[in-house]
Scaffold this motif. Structure first.
Motif, mmCIF file in Angstrom:
data_model
loop_
_atom_site.group_PDB
_atom_site.id
_atom_site.type_symbol
_atom_site.label_atom_id
_atom_site.label_comp_id
_atom_site.label_asym_id
_atom_site.label_seq_id
_atom_site.Cartn_x
_atom_site.Cartn_y
_atom_site.Cartn_z
ATOM 1 N N UNK A 1 -61.309 84.236 46.181
ATOM 2 C CA UNK A 1 -61.200 82.896 45.597
ATOM 3 C C UNK A 1 -59.743 82.473 45.460
ATOM 4 N N UNK A 2 -58.830 83.404 45.143
ATOM 5 C CA UNK A 2 -57.414 83.059 45.068
ATOM 6 C C UNK A 2 -56.911 82.592 46.433
ATOM 7 N N UNK A 3 -57.276 83.305 47.482
ATOM 8 C CA UNK A 3 -56.841 82.944 48.827
ATOM 9 C C UNK A 3 -57.418 81.606 49.259
ATOM 10 N N UNK A 4 -58.678 81.384 48.969
ATOM 11 C CA UNK A 4 -59.307 80.124 49.360
ATOM 12 C C UNK A 4 -58.725 78.934 48.592
ATOM 13 N N UNK A 5 -58.477 79.113 47.302
ATOM 14 C CA UNK A 5 -57.849 78.030 46.524
ATOM 15 C C UNK A 5 -56.467 77.720 47.077
ATOM 16 N N UNK A 6 -55.731 78.734 47.455
ATOM 17 C CA UNK A 6 -54.392 78.528 48.009
ATOM 18 C C UNK A 6 -54.474 77.765 49.326
#
Length: 140
Positions: A43-48
């Protein structure tokens, strides 16, 4: 008072490292707070990825240490970049122009880290190496 048997193994190893025990001098087990691509959640990577893309220039990058800093075009404060977040075939060098996304570094979520970093323009007059080449141990 607790005995050495009561201390968890990782803490005992860390204590041995801190106290200078030669048998474990290279096994420091405290986890790094820097979220690498491997440890960052999906989720951190996708939000970024969905966030804005910024431009900047590489201030410094050390392949052997595995990190460096980017100076954003829109401000003066450098942003940390980890080796696992660099995309492309070249090792970044000072002066390279890049695009990147930003995430906050846990646990306090106060500092920022550049992710999805792509070199858009190689610095002129600088010798660039590819990731698959043997690293130059004196270059930073």
């Amino acid at each position: 008072m607790s005995s050495a048997k009561d201390i968890p193994q990782t803490q005992a190893m860390n204590n041995a490292v801190i106290s200078g025990s030669p048998s474990n001098h290279h096994h420091f087990l405290i986890p790094s707070p820097i979220p690498t691509r491997r440890t960052r959640t999906f989720s951190q990577s996708e939000r970024a990825k969905e966030g804005p893309t910024f431009k900047g220039k590489v201030r410094e990058f050390c392949r052997q240490k595995g990190h460096g800093f980017i100076i954003p075009d829109h401000e003066k404060n450098p942003i940390f970049v980890h080796i696992s977040d660099i995309e492309g075939e070249y090792v970044p060098k000072a002066g390279d122009e890049v695009t990147y996304k930003v995430i906050l570094i846990p646990p306090k979520m106060e500092k920022r880290q550049a992710v999805h970093v792509k070199i858009t323009h190689l610095a002129p007059g600088v010798s660039h190496e590819k990731w698959d080449s043997t690293p130059d141990l004196e270059a930073h």
